[in-house]
Design a protein around this motif. Structure first.
Motif, PDB file in Angstrom:
ATOM      1  N   ARG A 176       0.825  -1.198   0.000  1.00 59.61           N
ATOM      2  CA  ARG A 176       0.000   0.000   0.000  1.00 59.61           C
ATOM      3  C   ARG A 176       0.865   1.256   0.000  1.00 59.61           C
ATOM      4  N   SER A 177       0.446   2.229  -0.819  1.00 62.74           N
ATOM      5  CA  SER A 177       1.166   3.496  -0.917  1.00 62.74           C
ATOM      6  C   SER A 177       0.183   4.632  -0.665  1.00 62.74           C
ATOM      7  N   PHE A 178       0.333   5.327   0.449  1.00 66.17           N
ATOM      8  CA  PHE A 178      -0.567   6.418   0.836  1.00 66.17           C
ATOM      9  C   PHE A 178      -0.256   7.661   0.001  1.00 66.17           C
ATOM     10  N   THR A 179      -1.281   8.277  -0.562  1.00 67.65           N
ATOM     11  CA  THR A 179      -1.094   9.438  -1.427  1.00 67.65           C
ATOM     12  C   THR A 179      -1.059  10.762  -0.671  1.00 67.65           C
ATOM     13  N   GLY A 180      -1.372  10.720   0.626  1.00 68.67           N
ATOM     14  CA  GLY A 180      -1.401  11.953   1.409  1.00 68.67           C
ATOM     15  C   GLY A 180      -2.778  12.589   1.479  1.00 68.67           C
ATOM     16  N   ALA A 181      -3.789  11.899   0.959  1.00 66.98           N
ATOM     17  CA  ALA A 181      -5.127  12.479   0.925  1.00 66.98           C
ATOM     18  C   ALA A 181      -6.163  11.502   1.468  1.00 66.98           C
ATOM     19  N   TYR A 182      -7.327  12.056   1.834  1.00 68.74           N
ATOM     20  CA  TYR A 182      -8.444  11.284   2.376  1.00 68.74           C
ATOM     21  C   TYR A 182      -9.729  11.702   1.686  1.00 68.74           C
ATOM     22  N   PHE A 183     -10.723  10.820   1.753  1.00 69.24           N
ATOM     23  CA  PHE A 183     -12.033  11.215   1.246  1.00 69.24           C
ATOM     24  C   PHE A 183     -13.124  10.622   2.116  1.00 69.24           C
TER      25      PHE A 183
END
Length: 418
Positions: A176-183
């Protein structure tokens, strides 16, 4: 009779990729069982998803495009409020969507899942309210409730938090690679009687929108924001997730405050990080992954639904072409999808930067870009979008193989359903 006709395939997940791969496998003569953890098809509110040209073409091949178009959420107008500015900008979304892809349909995810499920439910065995607890290398499967069974192949179509991936692949969290954003997505009353219109509020590091359609009976609010660090919360800790959302959008605008006031009464709520899944291979022995389970490009920004539909179609087609030989089919499937997967990851990162601006310049660029494209005539606006967006180039470049023509199915060709 082809050897594939006797092969038994287990698919985990009945959202989008699962029913699509089940449909095509059954048409190619495989015996398909779908297991789904939920007790029935999920009707949790959900949000609108985009089907771009290749996914629309596949839906047409399945005979379900009329049903999809009938339930389409046609968002044609957008009103954009720039945080700190009193004057909203209005844009023509039909031009933007029409320019971005040759064929495009927007539909609620739950509606799409139901349509795909209906397409092959008479030819596929479904096990609702159950899940896989163990997989052996030779295909022996144990379930939480059903008795143990043997399958020739197992396909994980169970999303970013895939149970099949957890069971079959070691160290899955490292992919998993976190993009720095949430929704976050919220189901709420259609406070502004919206029908085909999107209300959008854009600020540095945060974007909130609300849309509705007459046939929905309610509306959806979508929240996108950036975090300086990865936030600590548990996947099922809904109160904590709602608190994070309130904190991220505090003081943005009175309209957004009204949306957030509905959090505790909302019949539908979803919150997650925008995370990409990056695996060297999606297959291991008799097991393979499709859609978000194997190559999620980033929810809400990467065209993951279209990617899942195409992946399901290609996987089933390669298995049919190889006469069920997974040692030939799985590498061919991964090779065929590799470019689309890489492109979807790039598109997702680019879209996140655009939709969740990191500076005032980015905020102004998003607002003015929407105004410019919608103000231009159709021809120039289409050219501008295709020149400046990776998404348009990616989806319009996908070429689908006609697997049905290149194989000898043991069932009759698919027919449109009434």
């Amino acid at each position: 009779m082809k050897r594939s006709a006797a092969l038994r395939v287990l698919v985990s997940g009945a959202s989008v990729a699962g029913p699509v791969v089940a449909y095509w496998l059954s048409r190619h003569g495989f015996a398909v069982t779908v297991v789904e953890h939920a007790p029935a098809l999920r009707r949790t509110g959900g949000h609108a998803v985009d089907l771009f040209r290749p996914a629309v073409d596949i839906s047409q091949k399945m005979g379900v495009l009329p049903q999809i178009e009938e339930r389409a959420v046609t968002t044609s107008r957008m009103t954009v409020h720039r945080e700190g500015s009193r004057r909203p900008v209005r844009a023509d979304l039909s031009k933007i969507f029409g320019a971005a892809s040759d064929r495009h349909v927007e539909i609620m995810r739950d509606d799409l899942s139901e349509i795909y499920y209906d397409a092959a439910r008479d030819d596929v065995e479904y096990l609702f309210g159950d899940s896989i607890t163990s997989l052996s290398p030779d295909g022996d499967v144990r379930f939480a409730h059903a008795g143990p069974r043997h399958f020739d192949l197992v396909i994980g179509a169970d999303g970013l938090h895939s149970n099949v991936r957890r069971l079959a692949f070691d160290g899955e969290s490292r992919h998993r690679s976190f993009t720095g954003a949430y929704f976050g997505v919220l189901t709420l009353p259609n406070l502004f009687a919206l029908d085909g219109e999107l209300l959008l509020h854009v600020g540095i590091g945060r974007t909130a929108g609300m849309y509705g359609a007459r046939h929905l009976g309610d509306a959806r609010a979508l929240f996108l924001f950036r975090g300086e660090r990865q936030l600590a919360y548990r996947r099922r800790d809904v109160p904590r997730q709602k608190g994070l959302l309130r904190e991220a959008f505090a003081g943005m605008h009175s309209q957004v405050d009204r949306w957030l006031d509905e959090l505790d009464q909302a019949p539908g709520f979803y919150f997650a990080s925008i995370t990409q899944l990056r695996m060297d291979t999606w297959s291991k022995g008799r097991v393979t992954l499709v859609g978000d389970a194997g190559y999620c490009p980033g929810a809400a920004v990467g065209g993951s639904t279209s990617l899942a539909v195409v992946g399901a179609y290609v996987l089933a087609g390669e298995l049919a072409r190889a006469d069920g030989d997974h040692e030939l089919a799985f590498p061919a499937y991964e090779h065929a999808m590799a470019g689309y997967v890489r492109g979807s990851r790039e598109v997702a990162l680019s879209a996140a930067r655009t939709l969740i601006p990191t500076s005032q310049l980015g905020v102004r660029g998003l607002v003015q870009g929407a105004r410019l494209i919608s103000a231009l005539p159709a021809g120039p606006s289409r050219a501008l979008v295709r020149l400046t967006t990776k998404s348009a180039r990616l989806h319009n470049s996908v070429v689908l193989n006609d697997y049905w023509a290149s194989t000898s199915p043991v069932t009759t060709p698919p027919r449109p359903r009434g």
